[in-house]
Design an enzyme around this catalytic site. Structure first.
Site, PDB file in Angstrom:
ATOM      1  N   LYS A 325       0.828  -1.200   0.000  1.00 26.10           N
ATOM      2  CA  LYS A 325       0.000   0.000   0.000  1.00 26.10           C
ATOM      3  C   LYS A 325       0.869   1.259   0.000  1.00 26.10           C
ATOM      4  O   LYS A 325       2.063   1.219   0.324  1.00 26.10           O
ATOM      5  CB  LYS A 325      -0.880   0.028   1.257  1.00 26.10           C
ATOM      6  CG  LYS A 325      -1.882  -1.099   1.405  1.00 26.10           C
ATOM      7  CD  LYS A 325      -2.598  -0.976   2.733  1.00 26.10           C
ATOM      8  CE  LYS A 325      -3.583  -2.114   2.955  1.00 26.10           C
ATOM      9  NZ  LYS A 325      -4.773  -1.996   2.099  1.00 26.10           N
ATOM     10  N   ARG A 399     -10.375 -11.576   1.629  1.00 25.08           N
ATOM     11  CA  ARG A 399     -11.330 -12.543   1.086  1.00 25.08           C
ATOM     12  C   ARG A 399     -10.734 -13.950   1.029  1.00 25.08           C
ATOM     13  O   ARG A 399     -11.468 -14.947   1.076  1.00 25.08           O
ATOM     14  CB  ARG A 399     -11.804 -12.078  -0.285  1.00 25.08           C
ATOM     15  CG  ARG A 399     -10.753 -11.972  -1.354  1.00 25.08           C
ATOM     16  CD  ARG A 399     -11.132 -11.031  -2.473  1.00 25.08           C
ATOM     17  NE  ARG A 399     -11.025  -9.625  -2.060  1.00 25.08           N
ATOM     18  CZ  ARG A 399     -11.288  -8.587  -2.861  1.00 25.08           C
ATOM     19  NH1 ARG A 399     -11.681  -8.801  -4.109  1.00 25.08           N
ATOM     20  NH2 ARG A 399     -11.169  -7.356  -2.411  1.00 25.08           N
TER      21      ARG A 399
END
EC number: 3.4.11.1
Length: 555
Positions: A325, A399
Site C-alpha cells: 500500500k 477474502r
C-alpha cells in the site's frame, strides 16, 4: 425503580419531577419550537434559554449541545441542553435522533467528569426509518421478490427510546485506552456511573424500561470492547495475542474455544490463511468459539435448532503484502481486524446475556507483510473447501482468509452466516463512511437483518448480487480470482460475491465495514478512530432471533 448493570446504575422517575442535588447535571432535550420545550423548565432557568435564543443560538438543532452552570438556581450544578431537532424538515424525532443527541451529551459530561446524570425524556420517539427508504428485497438473492422501495411505518416505542438514549450516553462518553507516558486518570471506558431517566406519563411498562437499559449497557460495552481491540497498536496485538484475547473471553463466559496454529491449519488444508500469513514472522492463527445456549430454551417458541455463524476478518496489520500500500494512512491498518473485533465483542455480549441460541464464531488471524516468504501475485491457492483461488493482488487478502473461515464455520454447524470484514476501499468510496454495504444470498435473512439495523440506528444498505458480477471474478487458471476484472468496477460487490461462493447454499450476510470501522473525525455516536461498526446491529438481530423474531425485544 432502578437496575444496576456492570458499570452503570439506571433508575426511572416520572417527567415533571425535578432532579435533586445528588445529580451532577440535568440533561434536557431541546425540540420543536423553543417556547414549547422551554416551558417545561423551571422559571429560574428559562432566562438562560431566552439569552441563548437572543444570540441566535438554535438549541434545537441536531447535534447542538450546551452546558450551563445553574449557579444555585437548581439543585443540580449543571444543565445540559441537547438538540433533538427543530422539526423544520417535517420529521418527528426518531430513536436515531435521540441516540445521537444523547451521545453529544454523554461526550460533554465525560469531558467535564460529570458521572451522575438526570435525563428528561418527555415523549417516546419514533423508530428510525433506516434512511430515505426502508429495506427491500435483495437484488438477485434467493427468494427475492421484485425489487422495491417502501417507506417505513411510523411507530413509537418507550423501551427503544430509553435504549437509544442509554446507548447514546455511553457511546458518546466512551474513552479509548491511552498510551501516553502520563495518561489521564479516567474512570474506565464509561465515566458515567449513574443515570436517572424522567419519562413521560404515558409510559405504562416500567420493567420493559429496565430491560432496555440493561440491553443498552450490554450493547455499549460490547461496542467499546470492539473499539478498544481495533484501536490497539499492531505491536501489541498480533495473531497470537488476538487468539489469547479470544481464549480469555471463552474462559470467562464458558465458551468452547479452539485455536489452530499454522502447522495444524496446514495439515487440515487451510491454505488460504497460511498463505496470507506466510510473509510475517508472527504466524497466523485460526480461532473458533462455540456457545451452546439453545439447550437453555424453555419452550419451542424461542428454540433455534441451527447455530448462527459469525465470521470476522482478523488481519492485525495490512501492508498489502508484495502489492504494498501507499504509506499515506497505513497507520489505520491496525484496524484491519475490525471484523474480528466485532465478532469477539458480540461473543462478549452473548456471554453476559446468555441467550437461548447456539453460536459459532470463527476468526482467521493473520498479518499481511512483504518478505521473501510472502505469497505472490500469480499463486494458486487450494482453500479449505477445495476451491482454488488465483492471486491477482496480495492486497485483496481478506477474502482469501475468509474463504477458509466461512467453510470452517459451515463445518462446525453454522446454519446461517453473518460475516464481518474491513474488506474493501470501495465500500468507503461508495458510501463515504456513512453506511455499511450489506450483501446476501437470502432475501428473508437480509430483510430481518436490515430491520435490526434500523432498530440499532446503524446505517446499512443492501447491494445487488446479479449473476453478471460473478463473471468478473472468474479465473482462467483456478476456480476463482481474488480481484474483480475490471479491477476498478463494483469492487465491494465482487469482493462480497467472492466470499459468498464459499458460503455456497448456506444463508449468508456479508457486512463490508471497510468504510465505517474507522473515522478520522467523530460523527454522532461514533468517535474518532475505531467505531465498533456492526456490533449493535448483530446484537439487535440476535435479540430478535432469541425472541422468535416477534418484533422488538422489550415490548
Amino acid at each position: 425503580m432502578s437496575v444496576v448493570t456492570e458499570s452503570v446504575e439506571w433508575s426511572f422517575a416520572r417527567e415533571g419531577e425535578l432532579p435533586g442535588e445528588e445529580w451532577d447535571a440535568w440533561v434536557v432535550p431541546a425540540f420543536g419550537d423553543s417556547d414549547e420545550w422551554a416551558a417545561s423548565l423551571p422559571e429560574e432557568i428559562r432566562s438562560s434559554v431566552a439569552e441563548a435564543r437572543s444570540r441566535g443560538v438554535r438549541l434545537e438543532a441536531k447535534g447542538r449541545v450546551e452546558c450551563w452552570p445553574t449557579h444555585g438556581r437548581l439543585p443540580v450544578p449543571y444543565l445540559i441542553v441537547c438538540g433533538f431537532g427543530d422539526g423544520r424538515d417535517g420529521r418527528r424525532t426518531t430513536t436515531r435522533d435521540v441516540r445521537t443527541a444523547l451521545a453529544e451529551a454523554g461526550r460533554l459530561a465525560a469531558d467535564r467528569k460529570l458521572a451522575a446524570l438526570a435525563v428528561s425524556l418527555p415523549y417516546a420517539a419514533t423508530v428510525d426509518d433506516g434512511g430515505a427508504f426502508g429495506a427491500f428485497a435483495a437484488f438477485g438473492a434467493k427468494g427475492a421478490r421484485e425489487p422495491f422501495f417502501a417507506p417505513r411505518r411510523v411507530e413509537e416505542s418507550w423501551p427503544l427510546t430509553v435504549r437509544a438514549a442509554a446507548e447514546g450516553l455511553l457511546l458518546g462518553a466512551y474513552r479509548p485506552p491511552s498510551y501516553r507516558s502520563q495518561a489521564d486518570d479516567e474512570a474506565g471506558r464509561f465515566p458515567i456511573r449513574r443515570v436517572r431517566f424522567f419519562v413521560g406519563d404515558n409510559q405504562t411498562d416500567p420493567p420493559s424500561l429496565e430491560r432496555a437499559a440493561e440491553a443498552a449497557e450490554r450493547t455499549a460495552d460490547a461496542t467499546a470492547f470492539a473499539r478498544d481491540l481495533t484501536n490497539t497498536p499492531a505491536d501489541r496485538l498480533g495473531p497470537s495475542e488476538l487468539a489469547q484475547q479470544a481464549a480469555e473471553l471463552a474462559a470467562e463466559y464458558g465458551f468452547e474455544c479452539e485455536v489452530l496454529d499454522e502447522r495444524e491449519m496446514r495439515a487440515r488444508g487451510m491454505n488460504g490463511v497460511c498463505a496470507v500469513g506466510a510473509g510475517s514472522v508472527r504466524p497466523p492463527r485460526l480461532i473458533a468459539l462455540k456457545y451452546r445456549g439453545a439447550s437453555r430454551a424453555m419452550s419451542d417458541d424461542v428454540h433455534v435448532s441451527e447455530a448462527i455463524g459469525l465470521v470476522g476478518k482478523g488481519v492485525v496489520f495490512d501492508t498489502g503484502g508484495l502489492c504494498i500500500k501507499s504509506c499515506e494512512g497505513m497507520e489505520e491498518m491496525i484496524g484491519d481486524m475490525g471484523g474480528a473485533a466485532a465478532v469477539l465483542a458480540v461473543c462478549r455480549a452473548i456471554g453476559r446475556w446468555k441467550p437461548p441460541i447456539d453460536v459459532v464464531a470463527v476468526v482467521p488471524a493473520v498479518e499481511n507483510m512483504p518478505s521473501g516468504t510472502a505469497f505472490r501475485p500469480g499463486d494458486v491457492i487450494r482453500t479449505y473447501s477445495g476451491k482454488t483461488v488465483e492471486v491477482a493482488n496480495t492486497d485483496a487478502e481478506g477474502r482469501i482468509i475468509l474463504a477458509d473461515a466461512v467453510a470452517y464455520a459451515r463445518e462446525l454447524g453454522a446454519g446461517r452466516l453473518i460475516e464481518v470484514s474491513t474488506l474493501t476501499g470501495s465500500a468507503l468510496a461508495t458510501f463515504g463512511g456513512v453506511a455499511t454495504p450489506v450483501t446476501s444470498n437470502d432475501a428473508a435473512f437480509l430483510e430481518h437483518f436490515l430491520e435490526s439495523a434500523r432498530l440499532s440506528g446503524e446505517r446499512m444498505w443492501p447491494m445487488p448480487v446479479f449473476d453478471e458480477y460473478l463473471d468478473w471474478v472468474k479465473s482462467d487458471v483456478a476456480d476463482v480470482r481474488n480481484l474483480g476484472n475490471p479491477s476498478k468496477w463494483a469492487g465491494a460487490i465482487t469482493a462480497a460475491l467472492f466470499v459468498g461462493m464459499f458460503a455456497e447454499s448456506t444463508p449468508w450476510i456479508h457486512l463490508d465495514i471497510g468504510g465505517t470501522f474507522w473515522l478520522r473525525k467523530r460523527c454522532g455516536t461514533e468517535p474518532e478512530r475505531a467505531t465498533g461498526a456492526a456490533v449493535r446491529t448483530i446484537l439487535y438481530y440476535l435479540e430478535r432471533i432469541a425472541e422468535g423474531l416477534g418484533g422488538n425485544t422489550f415490548e
